[in-house]
Design an enzyme around this catalytic site. Structure first.
Site, short mmCIF file in Angstrom:
data_model
loop_
_atom_site.label_atom_id
_atom_site.label_comp_id
_atom_site.label_asym_id
_atom_site.label_seq_id
_atom_site.Cartn_x
_atom_site.Cartn_y
_atom_site.Cartn_z
N SER A 240 0.41 -4.56 10.62
CA SER A 240 0.77 -3.14 10.53
C SER A 240 2.21 -2.92 10.99
O SER A 240 2.51 -2.00 11.74
CB SER A 240 -0.19 -2.27 11.36
OG SER A 240 -1.49 -2.36 10.85
N ARG A 241 3.12 -3.79 10.54
CA ARG A 241 4.47 -3.77 11.06
C ARG A 241 5.51 -3.13 10.16
O ARG A 241 6.61 -2.80 10.62
CB ARG A 241 4.92 -5.21 11.38
CG ARG A 241 5.06 -6.11 10.14
CD ARG A 241 5.60 -7.47 10.50
NE ARG A 241 6.99 -7.42 10.90
CZ ARG A 241 8.02 -7.38 10.05
NH1 ARG A 241 7.81 -7.43 8.74
NH2 ARG A 241 9.24 -7.31 10.50
N GLY B 51 0.81 -1.22 0.00
CA GLY B 51 0.00 0.00 0.00
C GLY B 51 0.83 1.26 0.00
O GLY B 51 0.41 2.30 0.51
N SER C 166 4.42 1.26 0.84
CA SER C 166 5.50 1.28 1.84
C SER C 166 6.86 1.58 1.24
O SER C 166 7.74 2.11 1.93
CB SER C 166 5.55 -0.04 2.62
OG SER C 166 5.75 -1.13 1.76
N GLU D 55 -4.47 -1.42 10.26
CA GLU D 55 -5.47 -2.39 10.69
C GLU D 55 -6.62 -1.82 11.50
O GLU D 55 -7.78 -2.16 11.27
CB GLU D 55 -4.77 -3.52 11.46
CG GLU D 55 -3.98 -4.38 10.49
CD GLU D 55 -3.17 -5.44 11.18
OE1 GLU D 55 -2.19 -5.08 11.84
OE2 GLU D 55 -3.51 -6.62 11.06
N ALA E 251 6.68 6.49 14.29
CA ALA E 251 5.59 5.81 13.56
C ALA E 251 4.90 4.75 14.41
O ALA E 251 5.53 4.05 15.20
CB ALA E 251 6.13 5.17 12.29
N LYS E 252 3.60 4.66 14.23
CA LYS E 252 2.82 3.53 14.73
C LYS E 252 2.20 2.84 13.52
O LYS E 252 2.01 3.49 12.49
CB LYS E 252 1.71 4.02 15.67
CG LYS E 252 2.22 4.66 16.96
CD LYS E 252 1.10 5.22 17.82
CE LYS E 252 1.67 5.83 19.11
NZ LYS E 252 0.65 6.55 19.89
N GLY E 253 1.85 1.59 13.66
CA GLY E 253 1.15 0.90 12.58
C GLY E 253 -0.19 1.58 12.36
O GLY E 253 -0.83 2.04 13.30
N THR F 140 6.07 -0.25 8.22
CA THR F 140 6.61 1.09 8.40
C THR F 140 7.32 1.20 9.74
O THR F 140 8.34 1.86 9.87
CB THR F 140 5.49 2.14 8.28
OG1 THR F 140 4.85 1.95 7.03
CG2 THR F 140 6.04 3.54 8.35
#
Lengths: 764, 162
Positions: A525-526, A485, A487, A716, A711-713, A528
């Site tokens: 969601s790992r 998407g 990345s 999801e 950054a956070k995931g 990034t």
């Protein structure tokens, strides 16, 4: 190093064109089905027409004799595998179960279960050959519904499945694979303290991930046993590990090449076709390509679990929650492994509740094995809990957002499943919702507004990345996680920021399993977070080297060199007086200062920041047809730091839309024989452009200090709140509480009729 | 079974090919002519990933037979850009981040181009209905719609971003 100070960032936070964009808008990007090889054969898969049957025999002689057919395989072409937990996908997996799911052994367990495969010189011949395979089935009683499957007299799928997590251990096999529980405080005390209680039951149907690209692969096995796999998946290392195990091959003998992936959403975190193509290639000595059609995708892959959710909430008169109880029954499909665990853990994560008791069941039935789907498990339990929160709020006459505000988990709150939260932005999402202009829109008749919140853990894990400085001062970033998407853009941006060079001078690639170190798949969601951390560290190592080279050229200590905006500077007057050296100049002289400049970093990233979201949805209900129109949708989310804000918004908008489909229309429909009745996009209708308004994605940046950029995931949690947000809005519009998904027009129409008979009939 | 000889025009070039009677136009494009930009998402005309323009009309190439191309003029996603100059729709898809996985993108690009050939100033609603035959599972359509409306503005010579 930390780059948490947003004001100092030049690249991160901007919205450049993605590096792989042009290829994708001109039709040149190579997805799974686009690969061809000289001498390639076409594979096709024979699938079970029965929900549950014993395979008495399979006769492949006539198929094998058809001119053009080069290989036919059944389970006999695969080594039997002992039961063994696998840790290479997303969510629980067992190597033996995966093998049996890829090709049935002894029994077929669902409509669409693969039983044999052929490879032929053309797709038409392969198709014809399937008709010549004779399978003698003994049809067995089947079970589809989760609660039917739990009954003592239900047809049992697996003779060796004994419920785990109950004491004493059962003496008889059943379809209940596992019972799990989580407790906090003392639930009996909670009920004593509660002044208001509410108890409700909700149900959901399985839904498919619905990626537009069907599964596809090309596999070539050489006479020396070396195997190359091109396939579309969420992880080439996952493909390699599973294929090695299922075929009994050393991992070093498999090279898995990541094709562009046409959507996955969790559904491509496991494999279906690759082992079949590998066995066919081994047997025929030719490369073999297999591409699923859409019907196969629906019947044989995914979906997400259907579920039963029973919620009980207890509150003080002021709205403070004191007790919460949850019972979850999740469909696993034909093999154990539903996401009931995360379903349990996510359900109450948003709230600070002293007394909690959660029980979950993982239940097999004659459906395709469930696969991960965006925040697996969380949307189901959250639909129940967030609907029930709305029911409680309305019962107590408290504003639903205020009810969430006064119960919100904060830093220091201990969750029912163990962790104590830090750096969480849940309350901020609620407060941002309260302040959002969305609320100022007036609602008309038949219109309503609903809110709901959601939580997802997000994960880190193993990632590798390399940063190579090219001779002209450009950089190549190599990573091992398929770009699902955008990345690649984020990776290039983080590297550019660290190196101090323009984004356009960094070229990111997703490499095959032989060209970059091990990387866990794209999921949870790992990417990034974890791969981004590896990329950042690789670029930082390169900067250290660049400073060393500058120091060498200037003949000063590396400690006396500063790196800023892509240039080396003497650190101060004491370091000496030199003209700055650009990355380009240093790259040009690399051969004379010690050789190529590059770094590879391998990490196991820890400290992923959880995702929190609060959504507001406005609907209009057509009382004549029962159709629900989404008028307005606002999704507020704690995103940590948006590396490329457009792609963060895109994750939110896409997740919300999938959630709306889950809420309003999507479901697996089985006939009485256990055959899927809607295995196509016409009858399994996903949302289309004309169904939707613009989706307003509001990004709250509460940085995660465990990531260099914060950054956070983000991918999801957006699918977690929509089902309840829509249900709550429908209630607001109609006064009717929909507790069974999907809230499709016939069901809503029936509910409307039951509530208030149409005036026309009343008049008659 | 003997193959059929077909003479047609694809992306402005004369093309001849042999195909079997049951082969779809999509099969021909992808497997015989190596034009793999058109994608197969369903094979039943529901997803629009295989959209091409045939004599000015958008068609799901999975619902058309290869033999039906005889004498027709066909544009696929590979024929939308002029050389290395992207069509405004393609350019705006990139600027608006209107693609995530990119699999549905070729179909959207072709369908959107056909819309703007026909309607220079579509409303958001017209755009949404025109593109309702193209499924995207990643984006929620928001950025796609903005990209198409912005491309229309660009083609009209207006600067206004959406």
């Amino acid at each position: 190093m930390s780059y948490l100070d947003k004001s100092a960032l030049k690249v991160v936070g901007t919205r450049p064109v993605r590096p792989d964009g042009v290829e994708k808008v001109i039709g040149r990007a190579n997805f799974g089905a686009d690969m061809v090889m000289p001498g390639m054969l076409w594979g096709k898969v024979l699938r079970s027409p029965h929900a549950h049957a014993r395979i008495r025999s399979i006769n492949t002689a006539r198929a094998a004799a058809l001119p053009g057919v080069r290989a036919v395989i059944t389970a006999d072409d695969f080594p039997p595998i002992a039961s063994e937990e696998a840790f290479v996908g997303e969510g629980p997996m067992n190597f033996r179960d995966l093998s049996y799911n890829c090709i049935a052994r002894g029994k077929v367990l669902y409509d669409g279960h693969a039983v044999a495969a052929v490879a032929a010189t053309s797709p038409a011949i392969a198709e014809e050959a399937l008709d010549l395979i004779a399978v003698d089935y003994e049809v067995l009683p089947h079970v589809i519904d989760v609660e039917d499957a739990m009954k003592a007299d239900a047809p049992v799928l697996h003779d060796d499945l004994f419920t785990q997590g109950v004491d004493p251990k059962p003496t008889k096999p059943s379809n209940i694979a596992k019972r799990i529980g989580f407790n906090k405080g003392d639930i009996a005390t909670g009920w004593k303290e509660a002044e208001v209680t509410i108890e409700r039951r909700y149900t959901t149907q399985p839904v498919h991930q619905g990626y537009i690209e069907p599964h596809a692969c090309v596999v070539a096995v050489g006479a020396d046993g070396q195997c190359t796999i091109w396939s579309s998946s969420q992880g080439q290392f996952m493909v390699r590990a599973y294929c090695a195990k299922l075929l009994g091959v050393d991992i070093a003998n498999i090279r898995a090449m990541p094709a562009e992936i046409g959507g996955g959403f969790g559904g491509k975190t496991l494999i279906y076709l690759e082992p079949l193509a590998m066995a066919l290639s081994r047997k025929s000595g030719r490369p073999v390509k297999i591409v699923m059609n859409r019907e196969e995708v629906f019947r044989g892959t995914g979906p997400a679990a259907g579920s039963v959710i029973e919620v009980k909430l207890g509150a003080k008169k002021d709205g403070r929650l004191v007790a919460a109880e949850l019972l979850l029954k999740y469909q696993a499909g034909a093999f154990p492994g539903s996401p009931v665990g995360p379903g349990c853990m996510c359900a109450f994560a948003m709230y600070d509740i002293p007394h909690v008791s959660i029980v979950g069941y993982d239940v097999v039935s004659n459906r395709p094995k469930v696969a991960a789907y965006r925040a697996p498990g969380a949307p189901n339990s959250s639909f129940g809990v967030e609907s029930c929160m709305d029911e409680l709020a309305r019962q107590m006459n408290i504003d639903p957002l205020h009810l969430r505000e006064i119960n919100a988990a904060k830093d220091g709150t201990k969750a029912a499943h163990g962790p104590t939260w830090s750096n969480i932005g849940y309350l901020e999402t609620v407060q941002a919702a309260q302040a959002n202009a969305h609320l100022s829109h007036k609602l008309g008749s038949n219109q309503g507004r609903g809110v709901a919140s959601g939580f997802w853990f997000n994960i880190g894990g193993e990632s590798s990345a390399a940063c190579h400085i090219n001779e002209d001062g450009t950089a190549t970033v190599v990573e091992g996680c398929p770009d699902i998407g955008g990345s690649r853009a984020s990776m290039a941006m983080m590297a550019a920021e660290v190196l101090g060079i323009p984004y356009e001078r960094v070229r990111p690639i997703v490499a095959d399993t032989a060209s970059v170190g091990f990387s866990f798949l794209t999921g949870g969601s790992r990417v990034t977070f974890a791969t981004g951390m590896a990329v950042t560290q690789a670029a930082e190592k390169v900067v250290v080297e660049l400073k060393k080279r500058a120091a060498m050229i200037w003949d000063i200590s590396p400690d006396a060199v500063d790196w800023k905006d892509g240039k080396a500077y003497p650190a101060g007057p004491n370091a000496g007086s030199f003209e700055p050296l650009s990355l380009q100049e240093i790259a040009l002289k690399a051969g004379r200062t010690g050789g190529p400049i590059s770094a590879e970093v391998t990490i196991n990233a820890q400290g992923a920041g959880a995702g929190w979201a609060t959504h507001i949805c406005d609907v209009e209900v057509d009382s004549e047809t029962g159709r629900v129109k989404i008028l307005r949708y606002t999704a507020i989310q704690d995103v940590g730091r948006a590396i490329h804000p457009s792609y963060v918004e895109g994750q939110i908008q896409g997740g919300v839309t999938q959630g709306i489909g889950w809420a309003l229309n999507e479901e697996y429909i089985y006939d009485k024989d256990g055959r899927l009745e809607n295995p196509g996009f016409l009858d399994y209708r996903v949302p289309v452009a004309s169904d939707l308004p613009m989706i307003d994605a509001v990004m709250l940046e509460i940085p995660n200090p465990r990531h260099p950029f914060g950054a956070k995931g983000v991918g999801e949690v957006p699918i977690v709140p929509p089902m309840a947000a829509v249900a709550n809005a429908i209630f607001d519009a109609t006064g009717i509480r929909m507790r069974d998904l999907p809230m499709s027009p016939p069901k809503l129409r029936a509910a409307l009729d039951a509530e208030a008979p149409p005036p026309r009939l009343a008049a008659e | 079974m003997s193959k059929h000889h077909v003479t047609t025009t694809i992306n402005g070039e004369p093309v001849e090919y042999l195909c079997e009677a049951q082969q779809t136009m999509l099969d021909v494009l992808r497997d015989e002519l190596n034009l793999t930009g058109s994608k197969e998402g369903c094979g039943s005309g529901d997803c629009g990933a295989c959209t091409v323009i045939v004599d000015g009309n958008i068609v799901c190439s999975c619902l058309m037979l290869g033999v039906e191309a005889e004498g027709k003029t066909i544009t696929t996603v590979e024929g939308i850009a002029e050389g290395d100059k992207l069509h405004p729709v393609q350019q705006k898809f990139l600027e608006h981040a209107a693609l995530q996985c990119g699999f549905c993108t070729p179909g959207f690009i072709v369908a959107a181009k056909a819309l703007l050939d026909e309607n220079k100033n579509p409303t958001e609603e017209e755009t949404r209905y025109w593109l309702a035959g193209n499924l995207c599972r990643c984006t929620g359509y928001d950025k796609i719609i903005r990209a198409v409306l912005d491309a229309a503005a660009l083609m009209r010579g207006e600067a206004g971003a959406v």
